[in-house]
Design an enzyme around this catalytic site. Sequence first.
Site, short mmCIF file in Angstrom:
data_model
loop_
_atom_site.label_atom_id
_atom_site.label_comp_id
_atom_site.label_asym_id
_atom_site.label_seq_id
_atom_site.Cartn_x
_atom_site.Cartn_y
_atom_site.Cartn_z
CG HIS A 103 -2.00 -1.07 1.19
ND1 HIS A 103 -2.50 -1.63 0.04
CD2 HIS A 103 -2.66 -1.69 2.22
CE1 HIS A 103 -3.43 -2.54 0.35
NE2 HIS A 103 -3.53 -2.60 1.65
CG HIS A 174 -7.99 -0.77 2.52
ND1 HIS A 174 -8.53 -1.44 3.59
CD2 HIS A 174 -6.93 -1.50 2.12
CE1 HIS A 174 -7.82 -2.52 3.84
NE2 HIS A 174 -6.84 -2.59 2.95
CD GLU A 308 -8.10 -4.04 -0.14
OE1 GLU A 308 -6.92 -3.76 -0.38
OE2 GLU A 308 -8.44 -4.88 0.71
C1 BGC Z 1 -4.14 -6.57 2.29
C2 BGC Z 1 -3.98 -7.24 3.64
C3 BGC Z 1 -3.62 -6.20 4.64
C4 BGC Z 1 -4.69 -5.13 4.67
C5 BGC Z 1 -4.28 -3.99 5.55
C6 BGC Z 1 -5.24 -5.59 2.40
O1 BGC Z 1 -5.38 -4.95 1.18
O2 BGC Z 1 -4.34 -7.49 1.26
O3 BGC Z 1 -3.00 -8.26 3.59
O4 BGC Z 1 -3.45 -6.72 5.91
O5 BGC Z 1 -4.91 -4.63 3.38
O6 BGC Z 1 -5.29 -3.55 6.35
#
Ligand code: BGC
Length: 344
Positions: A103, A174, A308
Amino acid sequence: MVSEFGKTSKGESAKLYFMKNKNGMEIAVTDYGAALVKAAVSDKDKKMQDVVLGYDSAAAYEKGDVYFGASVGRVANRIGDASFELNGKTYELTANAGVNSLHGGRDYYNKRMWKAEKIEDRSVTFHLCSPKGDQGYPGNADISVTYELTDNNEIIIHYHAVSDADTLMNLTNHSYFNLSGHASGTVLKQEVMIAADSFTRADAESIPTGEIVPVEGTPMDFREYKTIGQDIEADYEALVFGMGYDHNWVLNGDGMRVVAGMRSKETGIAMEVVTDLPGMQFYTGNFLISEAGKEGAEYKKRHGVCFETQYFPDAVHKEHFEGPVVRAGEVYDTTTVYRFHTEA
Ligand code: BGC
């Protein structure tokens, strides 16, 4: 309507922008992280239910590390070994998930003040200048995320970006959804559908192996609605590695299309996810431990799920995965819609 959303540790004042449609559906978005803070939908008893997890203030968003409602970038999800090559040059990112970058890796887009522009009754555009070298990525990128609420109970999220040099771009939202209400506990009894015949297998570090695996006969099969809890504890590699669902599904079809749905029998609230992107991470909040949320809510494991939409994780290292390279001057333009309705 606009209200104050408190100050960040740097003293920046965040704002909360409210939008309401003719059905009474109301959403709120903040310039801190360009995040979706609230989505209140009428349930079958005409009671408004806020169906996204979130916090009460910008300061809480700044502290949080689970990406509630966030606009995530420059590249959402994981890049293996936190580095990549582009045009013969190696770029180093920050390893923040084992040896991988997740991210954005650092200086998260969702921990920055975006500039609110074009503030209208039913839409707000947030703008971010992400300079060359930001998070380790090349190219000065001009990024905007527009939230729009329609009378069809759609939250339209439109992403637009241009960079002055070749770069990577994979923006997502998210939001964690709980269609029985954000403070109602686990989502395990709610049902989900994902219009995908296959998913990208990943290793124990959640990096795709490159294999595209059919969902048929596996717990990853959501082609028909089933409860999230039905197979989540199955002894299946992907579920063991992800501690639940945390994978990228290879969405069927292309262009704007319905790629997923979710519904709660308890409230009658249902949603559909519409996107033009090829993939979607379906993440069941496996790593939520105890988050102090808005209105006194406490969010724990599996109290919300994320849809997502994205280019596949680690696509930069997989020739047969589309994206996420955006050439200099090329327009990155994608749209994802969360559409709600209520069933009696
Ligand atoms: C990921 C997870 C991660 C989360 C974070 C998701 O997009 O795939 O592995 O823990 O985001 O909150």
